[in-house]
Scaffold this motif. Sequence first.
Motif, mmCIF file in Angstrom:
data_model
loop_
_atom_site.group_PDB
_atom_site.id
_atom_site.type_symbol
_atom_site.label_atom_id
_atom_site.label_comp_id
_atom_site.label_asym_id
_atom_site.label_seq_id
_atom_site.Cartn_x
_atom_site.Cartn_y
_atom_site.Cartn_z
ATOM 1 N N UNK A 180 0.858 -1.196 0.000
ATOM 2 C CA UNK A 180 0.000 0.000 0.000
ATOM 3 C C UNK A 180 0.891 1.241 0.000
ATOM 4 N N UNK A 181 0.915 1.915 -1.156
ATOM 5 C CA UNK A 181 1.805 3.070 -1.295
ATOM 6 C C UNK A 181 1.214 4.301 -0.633
ATOM 7 N N UNK A 182 -0.112 4.316 -0.491
ATOM 8 C CA UNK A 182 -0.780 5.476 0.087
ATOM 9 C C UNK A 182 -2.267 5.215 0.093
ATOM 10 N N UNK A 183 -3.026 6.090 0.770
ATOM 11 C CA UNK A 183 -4.479 5.949 0.677
ATOM 12 C C UNK A 183 -5.174 7.293 0.735
ATOM 13 N N UNK A 184 -6.361 7.305 0.162
ATOM 14 C CA UNK A 184 -7.172 8.528 0.171
ATOM 15 C C UNK A 184 -8.606 8.124 0.481
ATOM 16 N N UNK A 185 -9.275 8.931 1.322
ATOM 17 C CA UNK A 185 -10.651 8.587 1.708
ATOM 18 C C UNK A 185 -11.590 9.766 1.511
#
Length: 588
Positions: A180-185
């Motif tokens: 998981x390189x990053x996340x956005x919600x």
Amino acid sequence: MRPMLKLQGIAVSPGVTIGEALVLDSEGFRIPRRFVARSAVDTELERLSKAVAETAMEIARNRDAVHAELGEQYAAIFEAHLAMLHDERLQQELISAVRDRNWWPEYAVSRTLRRYAKVFQGLDNHISQRAHDIYDIEKSLLRNLLGQRRETLAAISQPVIVLAHNLTPSETANLDRRFVQGFATELGGPGSHTAIVAEGLEIPAVVGLGPFLADVSGGEPVILDGNQGIVILQPDEETIARYRLELEAAKTVAVGLSLLRDLPAETLDGVRVQITGNIEFPSEAQQCLSRGCDGIGLYRTEFLYLTSPREPTEEDHFAAYSEVVRAMPGKPVVIRTLDLGADKMRTATTPEEERNPCLGLRSIRLSLRQLPQFRTQLRAILRASALGDVRVMFPLISTIVELRQARMVLADVMEDLAEHGIAFNRTMPVGMMVETPAAVMMLDVFIKEVDFISIGTNDLIQYTLAVDRGNKDVADLYNASDPAVLRLLQRSLDVAREAGVSANVCGQMSGSVMYTQLLLGLGLRQLSVPPSSIPEVKQVCRSVSVAECRVIAEKALSMDGAQEVKAYLRDQLRRLLAQAVALCDTAV
Ligand code: PEP
Ligand code: MG
């Protein structure tokens, strides 16, 4: 191809990453159009059939329960649901949507059942009511499909940027950092615990983007800019190239900063500042150490609940604490007692439903009501105090009674251990967090009964400005630069200084270099920051003089609006930046 789409959200965990989107959904909002790779069709069909079977079992269970309670007539409703679910034509349509059109099972279920429901709704008689039954079936199917969301998260096996409606702190903690390189919600606010976990795990993250998942089908390229809070869907070549350059530049800066590791955080006029780390998991202690920290200023122990499916035992607590203490020989480790409730982990002991959980039974209030759990934790902390420089800290103290009660429980546990000949440090320092305006106003009283204080600006901002730290819709009002917050900080630090009691700031504010000069100018000499912020904060400390910082703090305190303060502090940081980079070069 769809055009580039740039979205602005809230930056909560720094770093820039470019990758492929993986969309995660939950019940209750639109399921985006997503496709299944040809090679995955059989697996997805299996998942669909499993969800159908689970849904059928649920309906049958409901039917039997209702039959027993109310009789056959009512049970017939569920019999009809079962018949609909197993309808040959419906089943064939779902299978064909996945196999022939390569639709994602969730999308196939949502599209197909909604189409059926619309047909019923259009009928002008009592049969139109059947539409509700279909929506019910759709909901159960989706719940059973998406119930496998955890497994979906655990099964990620290639680099992705996770795009989700929301992620809980526990889902965030279980993200596989390798992929998981990053996340956005879509949801989430600046001070939420999901944000804190992301920063702890050093996963770039943007939250509070508002509805955007309908525009993503998964698999397309995404740029996630955790520094600016920007997410770019379908970026064009030029934008990708610009971000790649930025990534290269960031790598060079990081190499420069890493060379500061063994240098002290000492200002130009010779004032030594202590920079400690905030951690949620024992493994983060090493990350702090490798960046040259002076110890652990905040260990958020409630995160033990994230990694354990059951109530942690005394041994679980002790194992975690000793790992941290052993990683920090000769350095202080401040262990905060459980801060459960509100938006953090809810456990068997937290109340089910609270209208205002942030104002409810959380933190020390909960510990004082759950004495066996509290005593278990205190025993483990005391046992760990025999291994190194352990200090204990109570969260969310708002009244002197809470502080005294907590201390009494601690004294009682000490007696217990002493009676059984178990080693611990009888003079272990005891501190409290200052997180409410009440604590600041009464600090002159509290300060006589503690060995140190730690100002938790995340909650202090929330309670002072009456702004939910996890709510994106009021995120613009959640502001560390607000003059009310600055005055409370000033007062707390003055009271601590006059009493000769050490004080630190451990809220996210202390990890943001925009505030370092202000905090030093207000008299702060200890900052507890997320591991990733240690090098930058140290660099700023080494680039300024306390005399200059005092001028900056005085000026900021004379301002009457948060935006004015923020703009001023930003300017001061910019002014420092070129000079700081030069200093970093000469330091090595
Ligand atoms: C705070 O409130 O500033 C703090 C450090 O505690 P937490 O973020 O864990 O509530
Ligand atoms: Mg707090």
